[in-house]
Structure formats: structure tokens, C-alpha cells
Design a protein around this motif. Structure first.
Motif, PDB file in Angstrom:
ATOM      1  N   MET A 185       0.760  -1.204  -0.030  1.00 31.57           N
ATOM      2  CA  MET A 185      -0.031  -0.061  -0.112  1.00 31.57           C
ATOM      3  C   MET A 185       0.953   1.413   0.002  1.00 31.57           C
ATOM      4  O   MET A 185       2.228   1.230   0.490  1.00 31.57           O
ATOM      5  N   SER A 186       0.100   2.483  -0.679  1.00 26.28           N
ATOM      6  CA  SER A 186       1.233   3.620  -0.468  1.00 26.28           C
ATOM      7  C   SER A 186       0.974   4.225   0.762  1.00 26.28           C
ATOM      8  O   SER A 186       0.168   3.650   1.711  1.00 26.28           O
ATOM      9  N   ILE A 187       1.900   5.284   1.363  1.00 26.69           N
ATOM     10  CA  ILE A 187       1.695   5.758   2.532  1.00 26.69           C
ATOM     11  C   ILE A 187       0.201   6.355   2.748  1.00 26.69           C
ATOM     12  O   ILE A 187      -0.284   6.302   3.848  1.00 26.69           O
ATOM     13  N   ARG A 188       0.008   6.910   1.906  1.00 24.91           N
ATOM     14  CA  ARG A 188      -1.224   7.574   1.841  1.00 24.91           C
ATOM     15  C   ARG A 188      -2.549   6.593   2.202  1.00 24.91           C
ATOM     16  O   ARG A 188      -3.351   6.894   3.011  1.00 24.91           O
ATOM     17  N   GLU A 189      -2.318   5.306   1.521  1.00 30.87           N
ATOM     18  CA  GLU A 189      -3.210   4.448   1.758  1.00 30.87           C
ATOM     19  C   GLU A 189      -3.136   3.811   3.080  1.00 30.87           C
ATOM     20  O   GLU A 189      -4.311   3.607   3.701  1.00 30.87           O
ATOM     21  N   ILE A 190      -2.076   3.729   3.772  1.00 26.71           N
ATOM     22  CA  ILE A 190      -1.865   3.349   5.009  1.00 26.71           C
ATOM     23  C   ILE A 190      -2.244   4.333   6.097  1.00 26.71           C
ATOM     24  O   ILE A 190      -3.116   3.751   7.004  1.00 26.71           O
ATOM     25  N   PHE A 191      -2.088   5.547   5.839  1.00 33.13           N
ATOM     26  CA  PHE A 191      -2.649   6.490   6.706  1.00 33.13           C
ATOM     27  C   PHE A 191      -4.374   6.561   6.500  1.00 33.13           C
ATOM     28  O   PHE A 191      -4.804   6.362   7.677  1.00 33.13           O
ATOM     29  N   ASN A 192      -4.574   6.469   5.445  1.00 33.09           N
ATOM     30  CA  ASN A 192      -5.976   6.279   5.324  1.00 33.09           C
ATOM     31  C   ASN A 192      -6.872   5.192   5.959  1.00 33.09           C
ATOM     32  O   ASN A 192      -7.780   5.208   6.498  1.00 33.09           O
ATOM     33  N   ALA A 193      -6.322   4.014   5.644  1.00 36.20           N
ATOM     34  CA  ALA A 193      -6.812   2.720   6.221  1.00 36.20           C
ATOM     35  C   ALA A 193      -6.652   2.674   7.721  1.00 36.20           C
ATOM     36  O   ALA A 193      -7.542   2.255   8.423  1.00 36.20           O
ATOM     37  N   TYR A 194      -5.439   2.884   8.215  1.00 36.45           N
ATOM     38  CA  TYR A 194      -5.224   2.478   9.703  1.00 36.45           C
ATOM     39  C   TYR A 194      -4.823   3.594  10.377  1.00 36.45           C
ATOM     40  O   TYR A 194      -4.448   3.707  11.599  1.00 36.45           O
ATOM     41  N   GLY A 195      -4.477   4.883   9.970  1.00 32.79           N
ATOM     42  CA  GLY A 195      -4.033   5.850  10.654  1.00 32.79           C
ATOM     43  C   GLY A 195      -2.753   6.286  10.702  1.00 32.79           C
ATOM     44  O   GLY A 195      -1.950   5.392  10.859  1.00 32.79           O
ATOM     45  N   GLU A 196      -2.370   7.327  11.405  1.00 27.03           N
ATOM     46  CA  GLU A 196      -1.031   7.754  11.646  1.00 27.03           C
ATOM     47  C   GLU A 196      -0.133   6.963  12.597  1.00 27.03           C
ATOM     48  O   GLU A 196       1.005   6.680  12.576  1.00 27.03           O
ATOM     49  N   THR A 197      -0.748   6.608  13.724  1.00 24.78           N
ATOM     50  CA  THR A 197      -0.208   6.007  14.892  1.00 24.78           C
ATOM     51  C   THR A 197       0.313   4.465  14.253  1.00 24.78           C
ATOM     52  O   THR A 197       1.335   3.896  14.433  1.00 24.78           O
ATOM     53  N   TYR A 198      -0.615   3.748  13.564  1.00 21.56           N
ATOM     54  CA  TYR A 198      -0.132   2.661  12.934  1.00 21.56           C
ATOM     55  C   TYR A 198       1.135   2.794  11.934  1.00 21.56           C
ATOM     56  O   TYR A 198       1.918   2.098  11.955  1.00 21.56           O
ATOM     57  N   PHE A 199       0.995   3.893  11.370  1.00 23.20           N
ATOM     58  CA  PHE A 199       2.258   3.905  10.361  1.00 23.20           C
ATOM     59  C   PHE A 199       3.384   4.324  11.210  1.00 23.20           C
ATOM     60  O   PHE A 199       4.228   3.943  10.777  1.00 23.20           O
ATOM     61  N   ARG A 200       3.246   4.962  12.364  1.00 27.34           N
ATOM     62  CA  ARG A 200       4.508   5.393  13.230  1.00 27.34           C
ATOM     63  C   ARG A 200       4.908   3.963  13.700  1.00 27.34           C
ATOM     64  O   ARG A 200       6.102   3.953  13.916  1.00 27.34           O
ATOM     65  N   GLN A 201       4.089   3.217  13.888  1.00 27.91           N
ATOM     66  CA  GLN A 201       4.637   1.766  14.420  1.00 27.91           C
ATOM     67  C   GLN A 201       5.196   1.137  13.331  1.00 27.91           C
ATOM     68  O   GLN A 201       6.539   0.621  13.621  1.00 27.91           O
ATOM     69  N   GLN A 202       4.903   0.940  12.157  1.00 29.27           N
ATOM     70  CA  GLN A 202       5.493   0.460  10.932  1.00 29.27           C
ATOM     71  C   GLN A 202       7.013   1.364  10.977  1.00 29.27           C
ATOM     72  O   GLN A 202       7.838   0.343  10.726  1.00 29.27           O
ATOM     73  N   GLU A 203       7.125   2.432  10.932  1.00 28.48           N
ATOM     74  CA  GLU A 203       8.169   3.169  10.760  1.00 28.48           C
ATOM     75  C   GLU A 203       9.223   2.608  11.809  1.00 28.48           C
ATOM     76  O   GLU A 203      10.352   2.544  11.586  1.00 28.48           O
ATOM     77  N   ARG A 204       8.611   2.437  13.143  1.00 24.40           N
ATOM     78  CA  ARG A 204       9.536   2.235  14.123  1.00 24.40           C
ATOM     79  C   ARG A 204      10.187   0.738  13.768  1.00 24.40           C
ATOM     80  O   ARG A 204      11.434   0.709  14.141  1.00 24.40           O
ATOM     81  N   SER A 205       9.302   0.015  13.406  1.00 22.98           N
ATOM     82  CA  SER A 205      10.024  -1.233  13.460  1.00 22.98           C
ATOM     83  C   SER A 205      10.673  -1.394  12.230  1.00 22.98           C
ATOM     84  O   SER A 205      11.734  -2.028  12.059  1.00 22.98           O
ATOM     85  N   MET A 206      10.386  -0.669  11.096  1.00 18.39           N
ATOM     86  CA  MET A 206      11.305  -0.535   9.930  1.00 18.39           C
ATOM     87  C   MET A 206      12.822  -0.138  10.199  1.00 18.39           C
ATOM     88  O   MET A 206      13.796  -0.685   9.807  1.00 18.39           O
ATOM     89  N   ILE A 207      12.735   0.960  11.228  1.00 24.19           N
ATOM     90  CA  ILE A 207      13.933   1.694  11.435  1.00 24.19           C
ATOM     91  C   ILE A 207      14.814   0.591  12.500  1.00 24.19           C
ATOM     92  O   ILE A 207      15.924   0.509  12.212  1.00 24.19           O
ATOM     93  N   ALA A 208      14.146  -0.043  13.192  1.00 19.23           N
ATOM     94  CA  ALA A 208      14.807  -1.150  14.204  1.00 19.23           C
ATOM     95  C   ALA A 208      15.831  -2.046  13.205  1.00 19.23           C
ATOM     96  O   ALA A 208      16.625  -2.485  13.331  1.00 19.23           O
ATOM     97  N   ARG A 209      14.771  -2.360  12.152  1.00 15.73           N
ATOM     98  CA  ARG A 209      15.447  -3.592  11.329  1.00 15.73           C
ATOM     99  C   ARG A 209      16.638  -2.771  10.562  1.00 15.73           C
ATOM    100  O   ARG A 209      17.808  -3.225  10.197  1.00 15.73           O
ATOM    101  N   LEU A 210      16.347  -1.651   9.879  1.00 14.07           N
ATOM    102  CA  LEU A 210      17.484  -0.958   9.038  1.00 14.07           C
ATOM    103  C   LEU A 210      18.498  -0.510   9.807  1.00 14.07           C
ATOM    104  O   LEU A 210      20.000  -0.540   9.192  1.00 14.07           O
ATOM    105  N   SER A 211      18.475  -0.274  11.201  1.00 14.38           N
ATOM    106  CA  SER A 211      19.439   0.014  12.092  1.00 14.38           C
ATOM    107  C   SER A 211      20.695  -1.101  12.199  1.00 14.38           C
ATOM    108  O   SER A 211      21.835  -0.772  12.663  1.00 14.38           O
ATOM    109  N   HIS A 212      20.345  -2.200  11.801  1.00 20.85           N
ATOM    110  CA  HIS A 212      20.982  -3.567  11.689  1.00 20.85           C
ATOM    111  C   HIS A 212      21.881  -3.582  10.513  1.00 20.85           C
ATOM    112  O   HIS A 212      22.884  -4.436  10.254  1.00 20.85           O
ATOM    113  N   TYR A 213      21.800  -2.730   9.520  1.00 20.01           N
ATOM    114  CA  TYR A 213      22.177  -2.730   8.227  1.00 20.01           C
ATOM    115  C   TYR A 213      23.659  -2.370   8.338  1.00 20.01           C
ATOM    116  O   TYR A 213      23.890  -1.475   9.357  1.00 20.01           O
ATOM    117  N   ASN A 214      24.650  -2.449   7.475  1.00 18.61           N
ATOM    118  CA  ASN A 214      25.761  -1.873   7.551  1.00 18.61           C
ATOM    119  C   ASN A 214      26.208  -1.176   5.973  1.00 18.61           C
ATOM    120  O   ASN A 214      25.575  -1.648   5.011  1.00 18.61           O
TER     121      ASN A 214
END
Ligand code: S3P
Length: 176
Positions: free
Chosen positions: A42-71
Motif C-alpha cells: 500500500m502507499s503511505i497515503r493508503e496506510i494513513f487512510n486505512a489505519y491512521g498515523e499511529t499505525y504508520f508510526r509503528q510500522q516506521e519504528r519497526s522498519m527503523i529497528a531493522r534498518l539500524s542493523h544494516y551496514n
């Protein structure tokens, strides 16, 4: 080697500059929002529309947690990544943080080209919203290791400034 993480407000050029920088350095490039979109189908807009900003921020946090293990990767983060202190701690642990900045006028011009940012949907109040969010987030963006204004520079000039900072700081030799 540490990641190079681009943060900054919407329309400051994180995705464009991140891709070019990764090319220049011969490193992989990851755009956090694009990966969230891909994984959700889904696009960011669709995620916001369907689940709201709080859900998007959760997704963002878990993505950042994963990306922070990259090198050795150039990472473009979403504009609101700074809202979570946890995100910033994670990104800093294994990355050098570069904040891109731009004037309100430039931000309005760039973000007005495509209607992909749900936070800026209210067309009449866009300037007001941008100024409000910038004010709220200013202090958070200031926590970066380096700040580069992209308002009046070509992408190539911005890349050159970033390269100068990275060389000066020894970030390209893997000793920091
Ligand atoms: C946001 C910025 C967007 C995207 C979402 C929320 C923000 O990313 O993550 O629309 O809160 O500033 P870009 O900065 O890449 O536009």
C-alpha cells in the motif's frame, strides 16, 4: 562501515540525494518509506487512510529497528522519523546522521508537485501546517551530525557538500 542516514522535513530531498549519494559511493540505497509501502502493498497515503498515523508510526519504528542493523548502506528516512527518540538512538548507533533542510517556500514548492503526503492534504492550510510542523520538529532535526540546506543548491552541489563532510569526519575510512 557505518550507515549514512538522511533525515529532514518532507521535500528537503532525502530520496533524490540518497539515491545519488549511494551511487557515488557504490553503496546500497534504502528508502524507509518505500520499503514500508512495498511490504504493506500500500502507499503511505493508503496506510494513513486505512489505519491512521499511529499505525504508520509503528510500522516506521519497526522498519527503523531493522534498518539500524544494516551496514554500509545509505538510508533515507521519512520526515517524521525524528518524532521517536528510540528511532534516533537506533540510527545513531550504527550511522552518521545528515539532516537536509530547506526554506518553507522550497518545501511548499517541492511537496506541491505531487500529492503523496497525507499530512499536507489540506491545500488551503499547507503553509500553516508546514510552518507548525517545522517549528515542532526543528529541535529534533538539529540533533543530526551535519546540516545541509538544499534550497538553492543542485543535487550535485549537495552531494559534494555531503562528501566533504564525510571525508573530513573520516566516515568513509571506517574508523568512526
Ligand atoms: C512524514 C513524511 C513522509 C512520510 C509520511 C509522514 C512526516 O516522508 O513518512 O507522509 O511525518 O514528515 P517524506 O519525508 O519522505 O516525504
Amino acid at each position: 562501515m557505518r550507515n549514512i542516514v538522511l533525515i529532514g522535513f518532507m521535500g528537503t530531498g532525502k530520496t533524490t540525494i540518497g539515491r545519488l549519494l549511494a551511487n557515488r559511493l557504490g553503496r546500497p540505497f534504502i528508502d524507509s518509506d518505500k520499503k514500508i509501502e512495498y511490504e504493506n502493498g500500500m502507499s503511505i497515503r493508503e496506510i494513513f487512510n486505512a489505519y491512521g498515523e499511529t499505525y504508520f508510526r509503528q510500522q516506521e519504528r519497526s522498519m527503523i529497528a531493522r534498518l539500524s542493523h544494516y551496514n554500509n548502506t545509505v538510508i533515507a528516512a521519512g520526515g517524521g522519523v525524528v518524532l521517536s527518540a528510540e528511532n534516533m538512538v537506533r540510527l545513531k548507533r550504527n550511522g552518521v546522521i545528515i539532516a537536509l533542510t530547506a526554506s518553507t517556500e522550497t518545501i511548499l514548492e517541492r511537496t506541491g508537485r505531487r500529492n503523496t503526503r497525507p499530512l499536507l492534504d489540506d491545500f488551503e492550510k499547507r503553509e500553516q501546517i508546514v510552518n507548525k510542523l517545522l517549528k515542532e520538529r526543528m529541535e529534533l532535526y538539529q540533533k543530526a551530525d551535519c546540516h545541509i540546506d538544499t534550497s538553492n543548491s543542485s543535487p550535485q552541489q549537495v552531494i559534494n557538500e555531503i562528501m566533504f563532510f564525510l571525508r573530513q569526519g573520516g566516515y568513509l575510512r571506517g574508523r568512526s
